[in-house]
Design a protein around this motif. Structure first.
Motif, mmCIF file in Angstrom:
data_model
loop_
_atom_site.group_PDB
_atom_site.id
_atom_site.type_symbol
_atom_site.label_atom_id
_atom_site.label_comp_id
_atom_site.label_asym_id
_atom_site.label_seq_id
_atom_site.Cartn_x
_atom_site.Cartn_y
_atom_site.Cartn_z
ATOM 1 N N MET A 1 0.828 -1.207 0.000
ATOM 2 C CA MET A 1 0.000 0.000 0.000
ATOM 3 C C MET A 1 0.862 1.257 0.000
ATOM 4 O O MET A 1 0.482 2.291 -0.550
ATOM 5 C CB MET A 1 -0.960 0.002 1.201
ATOM 6 N N PHE B 1 3.580 1.681 -1.602
ATOM 7 C CA PHE B 1 3.941 1.921 -3.008
ATOM 8 C C PHE B 1 2.752 2.534 -3.755
ATOM 9 O O PHE B 1 2.886 3.506 -4.505
ATOM 10 C CB PHE B 1 4.382 0.598 -3.643
ATOM 11 N N VAL B 2 1.571 1.949 -3.506
ATOM 12 C CA VAL B 2 0.363 2.460 -4.163
ATOM 13 C C VAL B 2 0.172 3.932 -3.807
ATOM 14 O O VAL B 2 -0.060 4.779 -4.667
ATOM 15 C CB VAL B 2 -0.862 1.639 -3.721
ATOM 16 N N LYS C 1 2.619 6.177 -5.446
ATOM 17 C CA LYS C 1 2.276 6.383 -6.860
ATOM 18 C C LYS C 1 1.142 7.385 -7.015
ATOM 19 O O LYS C 1 1.162 8.256 -7.880
ATOM 20 C CB LYS C 1 1.828 5.046 -7.484
ATOM 21 N N GLU D 1 1.312 10.880 -8.947
ATOM 22 C CA GLU D 1 0.469 11.248 -10.084
ATOM 23 C C GLU D 1 -0.227 12.581 -9.846
ATOM 24 O O GLU D 1 -0.791 13.163 -10.762
ATOM 25 C CB GLU D 1 -0.556 10.147 -10.382
ATOM 26 N N GLN E 1 9.457 1.963 -12.608
ATOM 27 C CA GLN E 1 8.395 2.539 -13.434
ATOM 28 C C GLN E 1 8.836 3.856 -14.059
ATOM 29 O O GLN E 1 8.014 4.629 -14.549
ATOM 30 C CB GLN E 1 7.127 2.694 -12.606
ATOM 31 N N GLU F 1 -11.880 12.203 -7.465
ATOM 32 C CA GLU F 1 -10.921 12.045 -6.369
ATOM 33 C C GLU F 1 -11.203 10.702 -5.704
ATOM 34 O O GLU F 1 -12.306 10.481 -5.186
ATOM 35 C CB GLU F 1 -11.095 13.200 -5.372
ATOM 36 N N ASP G 1 -9.641 6.888 0.154
ATOM 37 C CA ASP G 1 -8.613 5.950 0.615
ATOM 38 C C ASP G 1 -9.052 4.504 0.423
ATOM 39 O O ASP G 1 -8.255 3.643 0.053
ATOM 40 C CB ASP G 1 -8.286 6.205 2.095
ATOM 41 N N ILE H 1 -8.642 3.630 -3.120
ATOM 42 C CA ILE H 1 -7.226 3.429 -3.449
ATOM 43 C C ILE H 1 -6.789 2.040 -3.007
ATOM 44 O O ILE H 1 -6.070 1.336 -3.710
ATOM 45 C CB ILE H 1 -6.364 4.532 -2.819
ATOM 46 N N GLU H 2 -7.289 1.623 -1.833
ATOM 47 C CA GLU H 2 -6.930 0.279 -1.369
ATOM 48 C C GLU H 2 -7.590 -0.784 -2.241
ATOM 49 O O GLU H 2 -6.959 -1.761 -2.635
ATOM 50 C CB GLU H 2 -7.343 0.090 0.082
ATOM 51 N N SER I 1 -5.777 -1.056 -5.429
ATOM 52 C CA SER I 1 -4.320 -0.899 -5.311
ATOM 53 C C SER I 1 -3.554 -1.770 -6.305
ATOM 54 O O SER I 1 -2.553 -1.352 -6.872
ATOM 55 C CB SER I 1 -3.864 -1.199 -3.892
ATOM 56 N N ILE J 1 -3.517 0.048 -9.462
ATOM 57 C CA ILE J 1 -2.750 1.300 -9.436
ATOM 58 C C ILE J 1 -1.256 1.012 -9.501
ATOM 59 O O ILE J 1 -0.478 1.754 -10.104
ATOM 60 C CB ILE J 1 -3.134 2.121 -8.183
ATOM 61 N N ILE J 2 -0.858 -0.113 -8.898
ATOM 62 C CA ILE J 2 0.560 -0.489 -8.926
ATOM 63 C C ILE J 2 1.048 -0.675 -10.358
ATOM 64 O O ILE J 2 2.173 -0.344 -10.691
ATOM 65 C CB ILE J 2 0.772 -1.804 -8.134
ATOM 66 N N VAL K 1 -1.523 1.114 -15.697
ATOM 67 C CA VAL K 1 -2.823 1.554 -15.184
ATOM 68 C C VAL K 1 -2.611 2.811 -14.338
ATOM 69 O O VAL K 1 -2.861 3.929 -14.779
ATOM 70 C CB VAL K 1 -3.514 0.437 -14.378
ATOM 71 N N GLY K 2 -2.117 2.624 -13.134
ATOM 72 C CA GLY K 2 -1.877 3.782 -12.280
ATOM 73 C C GLY K 2 -3.189 4.441 -11.873
ATOM 74 O O GLY K 2 -4.285 3.939 -12.133
ATOM 75 N N LEU K 3 -3.063 5.565 -11.219
ATOM 76 C CA LEU K 3 -4.233 6.297 -10.752
ATOM 77 C C LEU K 3 -5.070 6.749 -11.954
ATOM 78 O O LEU K 3 -6.289 6.593 -11.976
ATOM 79 C CB LEU K 3 -3.774 7.502 -9.925
ATOM 80 N N ALA K 4 -4.400 7.261 -12.961
ATOM 81 C CA ALA K 4 -5.110 7.797 -14.120
ATOM 82 C C ALA K 4 -5.896 6.689 -14.808
ATOM 83 O O ALA K 4 -7.043 6.887 -15.216
ATOM 84 C CB ALA K 4 -4.114 8.428 -15.086
#
Lengths: 775, 271
Positions: free
Chosen positions: A715, A717-718, A721, A725, A753, B2, B5, B8-9, B12, B15-16, B20-23
């Protein structure tokens, strides 16, 4: 006439020892006792590069201030004939390269050079490279004073310290004798310009310039320092580089990236702090000595009855005046910097017989024979006419300088030397006049600027272009590069032209005097167009027999070093550790844990000079070098004992109970590695002495920060990231990470990355990681 | 957008991923995917897309859950027997991921209603069990220029292809139209290995996710053939057909129409 045989640059004892130890390294490698990566780490900093042709090597001989004695040239020529291809190459940084040497002959070459008082040590890798100087230092009527003795003194000082061979990246130093900057000091990592103030000799000092990726001119760090302080300045900048250079990213490791990161003021402040420290500590090792070369190589008084002969007007471009009216410098504009061994011997003979017994190399890949007595000029020219190379420079043409290019360099895109020959041929065909005022054309086969295209009056940078789905060789044309003591101005790109069309373009441009940026821009636009169905030769690079492609291109060897070898082992340790967590079978888990422990134990031994392959010897050395001095926890000793017992089928039936300890050990080894400096010393303290260190936060402006204390993998790392971003590309994020798994994994994953890890520093028992978002 | 949390979990592991990532996760959350058929193919696709956080998922089916469905249609439970398939599937999807919106369309897609339904989505998954519906989806996606992924399963075989209408080969480029009635048996007559729907439906979901992310290469201009007994995958290269009746140089199909349904399939296809 007899000349002194004392070498120009005195080889320090440490270099002598390293050269003599090299033969055994080669032997061990050939016996299969060290792997290719480990061997490369020794080989490259010895100045020995693998060529694009497998199994052939290039030896780069450094010449202090670009100067060599005739007998040294004779020796280089003989070594090339005995072990190489019989052709020598003068580089843009005043070295001479011997090519096509089989690996088994490299020790003979190195020892042969040493016998002649010269060496290739530091010719490659992350080292202090050849310290260059004005090619006419000591002779040029325009110079303020002779800078060559100071260049040599700085080189001798730095070379005696082994730390100079393990820097974050290469460190290039140059000395210019006046504002014209023939030595290219304004674009060097450290550049000195001769100055006099109230009769005192000193230097104006530039730092952190450099060509290649993200090129830039240096910034002034000293307006005036007395000559005696040049070594202190060079040492202070070496320390700034060592401590702040980014070892994790080869492409952003040069000193100029430290400057870009910190800004001018913070950079200068760091430098000044180091300079104060250097002065307080005093210089280590042998004190630098400055030996007067002008006096040693002073022209002898000419007898009055000797008459000065007229030289044929068409050879005037080979003669440069000297300070002393009675002598001249003979200039050999070697095509592409190449000269055969036989010719080089003739040049050495000429220098002994008609000159002062001193030969120089230039940044434009020429050879200079100094102090040729005017009275003997005709005789000297007669010797020159005997050389094979003479025919290529008997007419004055604009100088074309090129890097080695794709024929031998693994990084090269285009055959820059082929293009240079084609351009010279076009100049000959159209009788384009060179000489004083003619532009210098500088060609690099790729963006790395080894040919210095960024500072050429006209620069060419190789690249691949796509046309109808096929690749063709092309060059970016740049113009307007200037170096001077007022700072460098980099050439600006004008457009991309297919390689095939460049010779006609340049011949037309120079012949018609259209070499200014505006005229050139128009010519470039005209020549940039590729016809709808281009002739087949558009797809062939100059001198190539197969259509242009990027095959065979690979990562460069320049950065190979001890650090790469250590990293290899640490990665292996971490990967085995990870695998051990994914299997249930006790035997397989033990196997992975053992491999992890072995790789971790072996990784750092290279810095203690230990190279063993037997497993029990690795563990013994690990105990001696790392456990006993307290670099790693004393508890590791039990783990090692059990591991060996397990391996030998003793009472220990499993290593699973040590999984956690092995994980901690790998983490500690990783931290120790991260704290290594250029002297291969740990910045961390042994565990017993460890105290709560104060956090050291960089001087940069406040960056976005994410406190990930207590956040577990992955988490953390997540979240890192996600935070990354949210900032703009190029900005910096600070992340606080816990010890152990988090610090072990997160920075590496982010780097993987494509982001830049700027620094990892201890922070209140955790770690502060600074990351730059790059994509 | 937005992310909380918790989100995000939840996402996750997405996102890693560098790709992919957040975007990318934000793109998934704003994506709109229509699944036609809550059966063997549609069930796994619906569950995976819900889990992946595809923000809006539409599911079309006119049927109710029958005990013969449970061998492969994993969105439904024994307790769901007799319930509307779209309601049963939507419940499971929301239970997996309350973040997403599920639109249920309890109807049988026909030439007169399909355009309206697919209008609200960016990508269509064909999880139907008959040729008439498959060609109708193909045509409708062509006229409304929607990317879609075709798949079909029978006995131990499956096939699949993604279509970017007007750019890549469509179903009619290869097959022209449905086979003559009786030439190919239906699942109810020929049988189907239950997990086939899992394999192909999950691959269809993968295409939907890639399409939303804009990552990777879609299965276009290629027909994927899968055989479960040999465990063989084969990609047959295909290309746009200039005489395709739908997207060729001189198309003969210029508006939507329903293909004839073989009589024996009527029970399967209509409530």
């Amino acid at each position: 006439m007899s000349h002194s045989t004392e070498p120009i640059l005195h080889i320090p004892q440490s270099v002598r020892e390293d050269v003599l130890a090299y033969r055994e390294k080669v032997a061990a490698y050939r016996r299969g006792e060290s792997n290719p990566t480990a061997f490369k780490a020794y080989r490259v900093p010895m100045g020995i590069y693998e060529q694009r042709t497998d199994g052939r090597f290039m030896v780069r001989v450094r010449l202090g201030a670009g100067l060599a004695l005739p007998q040294q040239l004779t020796r280089i020529a003989a070594l090339s004939q005995a072990h190489g291809n019989g052709v020598l190459h003068v580089t843009t940084r005043q070295d001479i390269q011997i090519h096509d040497v089989p690996i088994e002959s490299t020790p003979d070459v190195l020892e042969g050079l040493l016998d002649g008082g010269i060496s290739s040590r530091g010719g490659g890798g992350n080292t202090v490279r050849n310290v260059s100087a004005c090619p006419r230092a000591g002779r040029c009527p325009q110079e303020r004073f002779d800078v060559a003795p100071h260049a040599i003194s700085v080189a001798e000082y730095l070379l005696q310290h082994r730390s100079s061979f393990n820097l974050p990246r290469k460190y290039k130093i140059a000395f210019s004798g006046c504002g014209t900057d023939c030595a290219l000091a304004s674009v060097a990592d450290l550049g000195f310009f001769a100055k006099t103030r109230d009769g005192e000799q000193g230097f104006l000092v530039y730092a952190a310039g450099g060509l290649g990726g993200s090129p830039r001119g240096g910034i002034v760090i000293e307006e005036f320092i007395p000559v005696a302080e040049a070594v202190e300045v060079a040492e202070a900048i070496r320390r700034v580089f060592d401590k702040n250079g980014d070892r994790t990213n080869k492409n952003r490791a040069r000193l100029r990236f430290v400057l870009n990161r910190l800004g001018d003021n913070a950079f200068k402040k760091l430098y000044q702090e180091e300079l104060v420290a250097v002065r307080a500590e005093g210089l280590a090792g042998d004190p630098p000595s400055v030996r007067d070369l002008e006096a040693r190589f002073a022209p002898q008084t000419v007898l009055s009855e000797a008459h000065i002969e007229d030289v044929q007007p068409d050879l005037q471009h080979l003669i440069w005046p000297e300070k002393a009216a009675e002598s001249v410098t003979l200039r050999l504009p070697l095509p592409l910097g190449d000269i055969s061994a036989e010719d080089l011997e003739l040049v050495a003979h000429l220098a002994k017989k008609h000159g002062l017994g001193l030969v120089g190399t230039t940044q434009e890949q020429e050879l200079l024979v100094y102090g040729v007595r005017r009275a003997e000029l005709a005789a000297a020219l007669a010797v020159l006419r005997e050389t094979i190379v003479f025919s290529s420079f008997r007419n004055a043409r604009p100088r074309v300088v090129a890097c080695a290019g794709a024929s031998t360099c693994k990084l090269g895109l285009c055959l820059s030397r082929g293009l240079a020959s084609a351009i010279s041929a076009a100049f000959d065909a159209q009788d384009v006049a060179g000489g004083e005022g003619a532009p210098v054309i500088r060609i690099s086969g790729c963006p790395n600027s080894c040919g210095g295209h960024h500072i050429g009056a006209i620069g060419l940078e190789g690249r691949a272009q796509r046309h109808n789905g096929r690749l063709l060789p092309a060059y970016v044309v740049l113009a307007g590069g200037v170096v001077s003591e007022d700072g460098a101005q980099l050439a600006q790109p004008l457009g991309v032209v297919p390689a095939r069309r460049l010779p006609e373009l340049l011949a037309a441009a120079v012949k018609q005097g259209m070499t200014g940026a505006e005229d050139l821009r128009r010519l470039v636009a005209e020549h940039a167009v590729i016809p709808p169905n281009p002739p087949e030769d558009y797809f062939y690079d100059f001198g190539a027999e197969v259509p242009f492609s990027l095959a065979g291109r690979g990562p460069g060897e320049c950065g190979a070093g001890v650090f790469d070898v250590i990293q290899l082992d640490i990665r292996e340790a971490a990967s085995a550790l990870r695998s051990s967590k994914t299997v249930l079978d006790d035997r397989v888990r033990s196997e992975e844990l053992y491999m992890s422990l072995l790789a971790a134990a072996r990784s750092l031994l290279v810095i203690f000079g230990v190279e063993v392959t037997k497993e029990h010897l690795i563990f013994a050395a690990f105990d001696r070098e790392l456990i006993t001095p307290g670099w790693v926890s004393a508890a590791s000793r039990n783990v090692v004992a059990d591991a060996l017992d397990w391996r030998l089928g003793g009472e220990t039936k499993s290593l699973v109970q040590h999984a956690e300890s092995i994980g901690e050990l790998v983490a500690r080894i990783t931290d120790l590695f991260g704290s290594l400096d250029a002297n291969l010393k740990f910045r961390l303290t042994p565990l017993a002495e460890e105290t709560a260190a104060a956090p050291s936060v960089g001087a940069e402006k406040a960056a976005a920060r994410a406190d990930l204390s207590g956040v577990l993998c992955p988490m953390n790392f997540v979240k890192a990231k996600v935070a990354l971003e949210k900032i703009s590309i190029g900005s910096v994020l600070e992340v606080i990470l816990d010890d152990g798994e988090p610090i072990q994994n997160v920075p590496g994953s982010l780097a993987e990355q494509g982001h830049e890890i700027i620094s990892v520093t201890p922070f209140e028992g955790r770690h502060l990681v600074r990351i730059r978002r790059l994509k | 957008m937005e992310l909380t949390d918790t989100q995000i979990e939840r996402y996750s592991r997405h996102i890693i991923l560098e790709e992919v990532g957040l975007a990318g996760q934000e793109r998934l959350l704003s994506a709109r995917v229509l699944i036609v058929g809550a059966g063997g193919l549609g069930s796994p696709a619906a569950l995976y897309l819900a889990a992946a956080g595809i923000g809006t998922i539409g599911i079309v089916d006119a049927d109710t859950v029958d005990i013969t469905n449970l061998q492969r249609q994993i969105a439904h439970r024994t307790a769901d027997l007799g319930r509307e398939k779209v309601i049963s599937a939507a419940e499971k999807m929301s239970a997996i991921n309350p973040d997403i919106t599920v639109n249920t369309h309890r109807l049988f897609l026909q030439a007169d209603n399909i355009a309206e339904v697919i209008d609200g989505y960016d990508f269509v998954i064909d999880g139907t069990d008959n040729f008439a519906a498959k060609f109708l989806i193909n045509d409708a996606c062509h006229f409304s220029r929607k990317a879609y992924v075709h798949a079909g399963i029978l006995r131990f075989d499956g096939q699949m292809m993604t279509v970017l209408p007007g750019e890549t080969a469509c179903l009619r480029c290869i097959f022209g139209g449905p086979p003559p009635p009786g030439a190919v048996p239906s699942c109810s007559q020929a049988g189907v290995l239950g997990v086939l729907g899992g394999v192909l439906g999950t691959l269809q979901a993968t295409e939907a996710v890639k399409h939303a992310l804009g990552q990777g290469t879609l299965l276009t201009n290629a027909l994927l053939k899968y055989n479960a007994l040999d465990l063989s995958f084969r990609k047959v290269p295909v290309r746009r057909n200039p005489i395709c009746p739908l997207c060729g140089d001189a198309p003969t199909i210029t508006d939507l129409h329903d293909e004839a349904l073989p009589v024996c399939d009527l029970k399967e296809a209509r409530p």
